[in-house]
Design a protein around this motif. Sequence first.
Motif, PDB file in Angstrom:
ATOM      1  N   GLN A   4      49.003 -12.526  12.457  1.00  0.00           N
ATOM      2  CA  GLN A   4      48.717 -11.290  11.745  1.00  0.00           C
ATOM      3  C   GLN A   4      48.894 -10.079  12.660  1.00  0.00           C
ATOM      4  O   GLN A   4      48.406 -10.071  13.793  1.00  0.00           O
ATOM      5  N   SER A   5      49.575  -9.048  12.144  1.00  0.00           N
ATOM      6  CA  SER A   5      49.688  -7.804  12.889  1.00  0.00           C
ATOM      7  C   SER A   5      48.311  -7.150  12.991  1.00  0.00           C
ATOM      8  O   SER A   5      47.530  -7.163  12.041  1.00  0.00           O
ATOM      9  N   SER A   6      48.015  -6.600  14.155  1.00  0.00           N
ATOM     10  CA  SER A   6      46.701  -6.009  14.410  1.00  0.00           C
ATOM     11  C   SER A   6      46.825  -4.511  14.652  1.00  0.00           C
ATOM     12  O   SER A   6      47.582  -4.082  15.524  1.00  0.00           O
ATOM     13  N   ASP A   7      46.087  -3.713  13.867  1.00  0.00           N
ATOM     14  CA  ASP A   7      46.111  -2.256  14.050  1.00  0.00           C
ATOM     15  C   ASP A   7      45.618  -1.877  15.444  1.00  0.00           C
ATOM     16  O   ASP A   7      46.177  -0.989  16.093  1.00  0.00           O
ATOM     17  N   GLU A   8      44.556  -2.562  15.917  1.00  0.00           N
ATOM     18  CA  GLU A   8      44.011  -2.256  17.246  1.00  0.00           C
ATOM     19  C   GLU A   8      45.038  -2.531  18.332  1.00  0.00           C
ATOM     20  O   GLU A   8      45.212  -1.729  19.260  1.00  0.00           O
ATOM     21  N   LEU A   9      45.730  -3.684  18.233  1.00  0.00           N
ATOM     22  CA  LEU A   9      46.750  -4.005  19.232  1.00  0.00           C
ATOM     23  C   LEU A   9      47.918  -3.038  19.154  1.00  0.00           C
ATOM     24  O   LEU A   9      48.476  -2.643  20.187  1.00  0.00           O
ATOM     25  N   ASN A  10      48.293  -2.629  17.948  1.00  0.00           N
ATOM     26  CA  ASN A  10      49.399  -1.677  17.799  1.00  0.00           C
ATOM     27  C   ASN A  10      49.088  -0.355  18.483  1.00  0.00           C
ATOM     28  O   ASN A  10      49.969   0.262  19.102  1.00  0.00           O
ATOM     29  N   ILE A  11      47.832   0.092  18.402  1.00  0.00           N
ATOM     30  CA  ILE A  11      47.422   1.331  19.076  1.00  0.00           C
ATOM     31  C   ILE A  11      47.540   1.173  20.592  1.00  0.00           C
ATOM     32  O   ILE A  11      48.045   2.060  21.291  1.00  0.00           O
ATOM     33  N   LEU A  12      47.084   0.021  21.118  1.00  0.00           N
ATOM     34  CA  LEU A  12      47.155  -0.219  22.561  1.00  0.00           C
ATOM     35  C   LEU A  12      48.601  -0.343  23.038  1.00  0.00           C
ATOM     36  O   LEU A  12      48.956   0.153  24.115  1.00  0.00           O
ATOM     37  N   VAL A  13      49.441  -1.015  22.245  1.00  0.00           N
ATOM     38  CA  VAL A  13      50.862  -1.146  22.604  1.00  0.00           C
ATOM     39  C   VAL A  13      51.536   0.224  22.646  1.00  0.00           C
ATOM     40  O   VAL A  13      52.320   0.521  23.555  1.00  0.00           O
ATOM     41  N   LYS A  14      51.208   1.077  21.668  1.00  0.00           N
ATOM     42  CA  LYS A  14      51.784   2.427  21.648  1.00  0.00           C
ATOM     43  C   LYS A  14      51.394   3.199  22.896  1.00  0.00           C
ATOM     44  O   LYS A  14      52.226   3.882  23.507  1.00  0.00           O
ATOM     45  N   ALA A  26      65.255  -6.251  35.401  1.00  0.00           N
ATOM     46  CA  ALA A  26      65.706  -7.060  36.552  1.00  0.00           C
ATOM     47  C   ALA A  26      67.221  -7.209  36.519  1.00  0.00           C
ATOM     48  O   ALA A  26      67.758  -8.280  36.194  1.00  0.00           O
ATOM     49  N   ASN A  27      67.936  -6.154  36.902  1.00  0.00           N
ATOM     50  CA  ASN A  27      69.398  -6.188  36.792  1.00  0.00           C
ATOM     51  C   ASN A  27      70.073  -6.964  37.912  1.00  0.00           C
ATOM     52  O   ASN A  27      71.284  -7.152  37.895  1.00  0.00           O
ATOM     53  N   TYR A  28      69.298  -7.443  38.907  1.00  0.00           N
ATOM     54  CA  TYR A  28      69.902  -8.295  39.938  1.00  0.00           C
ATOM     55  C   TYR A  28      70.221  -9.684  39.380  1.00  0.00           C
ATOM     56  O   TYR A  28      70.952 -10.454  39.998  1.00  0.00           O
ATOM     57  N   ILE A  29      69.655 -10.010  38.209  1.00  0.00           N
ATOM     58  CA  ILE A  29      70.086 -11.172  37.432  1.00  0.00           C
ATOM     59  C   ILE A  29      70.800 -10.605  36.211  1.00  0.00           C
ATOM     60  O   ILE A  29      70.157 -10.060  35.307  1.00  0.00           O
ATOM     61  N   PRO A  30      72.139 -10.653  36.179  1.00  0.00           N
ATOM     62  CA  PRO A  30      72.896  -9.933  35.153  1.00  0.00           C
ATOM     63  C   PRO A  30      72.421 -10.175  33.721  1.00  0.00           C
ATOM     64  O   PRO A  30      72.339  -9.235  32.929  1.00  0.00           O
ATOM     65  N   ALA A  31      72.071 -11.410  33.385  1.00  0.00           N
ATOM     66  CA  ALA A  31      71.661 -11.708  32.006  1.00  0.00           C
ATOM     67  C   ALA A  31      70.345 -11.017  31.641  1.00  0.00           C
ATOM     68  O   ALA A  31      70.106 -10.692  30.477  1.00  0.00           O
ATOM     69  N   LEU A  32      69.480 -10.783  32.628  1.00  0.00           N
ATOM     70  CA  LEU A  32      68.211 -10.099  32.360  1.00  0.00           C
ATOM     71  C   LEU A  32      68.379  -8.588  32.340  1.00  0.00           C
ATOM     72  O   LEU A  32      67.566  -7.873  31.737  1.00  0.00           O
ATOM     73  N   GLY A  33      69.423  -8.103  32.986  1.00  0.00           N
ATOM     74  CA  GLY A  33      69.663  -6.666  33.070  1.00  0.00           C
ATOM     75  C   GLY A  33      70.045  -6.039  31.745  1.00  0.00           C
ATOM     76  O   GLY A  33      70.065  -4.803  31.626  1.00  0.00           O
ATOM     77  N   ARG A  34      70.338  -6.866  30.738  1.00  0.00           N
ATOM     78  CA  ARG A  34      70.733  -6.339  29.438  1.00  0.00           C
ATOM     79  C   ARG A  34      69.540  -6.060  28.520  1.00  0.00           C
ATOM     80  O   ARG A  34      69.699  -5.605  27.391  1.00  0.00           O
ATOM     81  N   ALA A  35      68.316  -6.327  28.974  1.00  0.00           N
ATOM     82  CA  ALA A  35      67.127  -6.125  28.148  1.00  0.00           C
ATOM     83  C   ALA A  35      66.874  -4.638  27.909  1.00  0.00           C
ATOM     84  O   ALA A  35      67.257  -3.786  28.717  1.00  0.00           O
ATOM     85  N   ASN A  36      66.221  -4.322  26.804  1.00  0.00           N
ATOM     86  CA  ASN A  36      65.825  -2.948  26.483  1.00  0.00           C
ATOM     87  C   ASN A  36      64.532  -2.623  27.232  1.00  0.00           C
ATOM     88  O   ASN A  36      63.492  -3.227  26.949  1.00  0.00           O
ATOM     89  N   PRO A  37      64.551  -1.694  28.179  1.00  0.00           N
ATOM     90  CA  PRO A  37      63.363  -1.442  29.001  1.00  0.00           C
ATOM     91  C   PRO A  37      62.156  -0.926  28.214  1.00  0.00           C
ATOM     92  O   PRO A  37      61.032  -0.966  28.712  1.00  0.00           O
ATOM     93  N   HIS A  38      62.381  -0.435  26.996  1.00  0.00           N
ATOM     94  CA  HIS A  38      61.280   0.138  26.210  1.00  0.00           C
ATOM     95  C   HIS A  38      60.604  -0.884  25.291  1.00  0.00           C
ATOM     96  O   HIS A  38      59.648  -0.540  24.597  1.00  0.00           O
ATOM     97  N   ASP A  39      61.078  -2.115  25.300  1.00  0.00           N
ATOM     98  CA  ASP A  39      60.431  -3.159  24.498  1.00  0.00           C
ATOM     99  C   ASP A  39      59.028  -3.453  25.022  1.00  0.00           C
ATOM    100  O   ASP A  39      58.796  -3.462  26.239  1.00  0.00           O
ATOM    101  N   LEU A  40      58.108  -3.721  24.107  1.00  0.00           N
ATOM    102  CA  LEU A  40      56.770  -4.174  24.478  1.00  0.00           C
ATOM    103  C   LEU A  40      56.150  -4.875  23.281  1.00  0.00           C
ATOM    104  O   LEU A  40      56.131  -4.331  22.176  1.00  0.00           O
ATOM    105  N   SER A  41      55.676  -6.096  23.495  1.00  0.00           N
ATOM    106  CA  SER A  41      55.051  -6.851  22.418  1.00  0.00           C
ATOM    107  C   SER A  41      53.980  -7.767  22.984  1.00  0.00           C
ATOM    108  O   SER A  41      53.996  -8.104  24.170  1.00  0.00           O
ATOM    109  N   ILE A  42      53.036  -8.161  22.116  1.00  0.00           N
ATOM    110  CA  ILE A  42      51.919  -9.015  22.543  1.00  0.00           C
ATOM    111  C   ILE A  42      51.483  -9.911  21.399  1.00  0.00           C
ATOM    112  O   ILE A  42      51.487  -9.502  20.239  1.00  0.00           O
ATOM    113  N   ALA A  43      51.126 -11.141  21.741  1.00  0.00           N
ATOM    114  CA  ALA A  43      50.476 -12.064  20.802  1.00  0.00           C
ATOM    115  C   ALA A  43      49.229 -12.613  21.484  1.00  0.00           C
ATOM    116  O   ALA A  43      49.234 -12.879  22.692  1.00  0.00           O
ATOM    117  N   ILE A  44      48.162 -12.765  20.712  1.00  0.00           N
ATOM    118  CA  ILE A  44      46.926 -13.377  21.195  1.00  0.00           C
ATOM    119  C   ILE A  44      46.639 -14.589  20.318  1.00  0.00           C
ATOM    120  O   ILE A  44      46.529 -14.470  19.093  1.00  0.00           O
TER     121      ILE A  44
END
Length: 309
Positions: A4-14, A26-44
């Motif tokens: 379930q999406s959590s309003d409290e967690l969404n506030i903390l993630v923001k 981590a662009n010294y590993i080319p495959a990891l260097g393609r990630a979006n640096p602004h991504d952030l997610s959490i599951a509990i």
Amino acid sequence: MPCQSSDELNILVKEAREYTKEGKVANYIPALGRANPHDLSIAIQYPDGQCISAGDIERKISLQSISKVISLALVLMDRGSNYVFERVGMEPTGDPFNSIAKLETLSPAKPLNPMINAGALVVTHMIKGNSIEDRFQRLLSFIREMANDSTIDYCEDVAQSEFKTAYLNRALCYFLKQHHIIEEDVEKLIDLYTKQCAIEMNCLELARIGMIFAMDGVDLESGKQIIPVHISRICKTFMVTCGMYNASGEFAIKIGIPAKSGVSGGIMGAVPGKFGIGIFGPALDEKGNSVAGIKLLELLSRNYKLSMF
């Protein structure tokens, strides 16, 4: 049970996402260097099967150094603590995770702990099996059981990218082979280790593995003791003392929960007796930890009094 999406967690993630601009992928590993640096997610993940989340928790992330805790648990089950700790130490280090410095000054020249690269390579060397594939499948099956997902696998692109650039890890292996801590072919061990680090899953599955450690190795949904209690506690102790590279002391003071990070931006947390946490935030600080992920855990720990100290 759906997460379930959590309003409290969404506030903390923001709030925590603002810190992503302070880190780099981590662009010294080319495959990891393609990630979006602004991504952030959490599951509990709670032991009764309930789950709350915020962000894109279905995005796949490679375990990287988070796999070190899981391989350690498997090897301790395989060989026992006496065998393992004759070959790798139990002490924290203030050096970077890929440093060779202490190996040159210690006698015997064994790695200080299983969470630095040198120690993790020794632990992976100890996984039982008749071939590289056999050993990898044993680890993968163990991870699938903990995450309760038989489809978990490794990302070949990430594994190949790491294999081609693993010069420092090769150097560590050859040094350890010179001192008879490692006895197998270095290229085969690097192949196994890079596949181990490239095992991928989402935040929910990562949180579920954290929950197994949090509950002293028990999967309460199935009632099975997946990891013996004493081994689970050893792993959690290493997560507290060494799990966040050479920022582990500060992390213990500010946040105070067992956790392990990886340079993909993943963090696995295990709040003892309560729940598991899975975080993905690929923008890293200078020590290799997720900048926004650590801030998110700091907010969680402070708001909900999660510190074990």
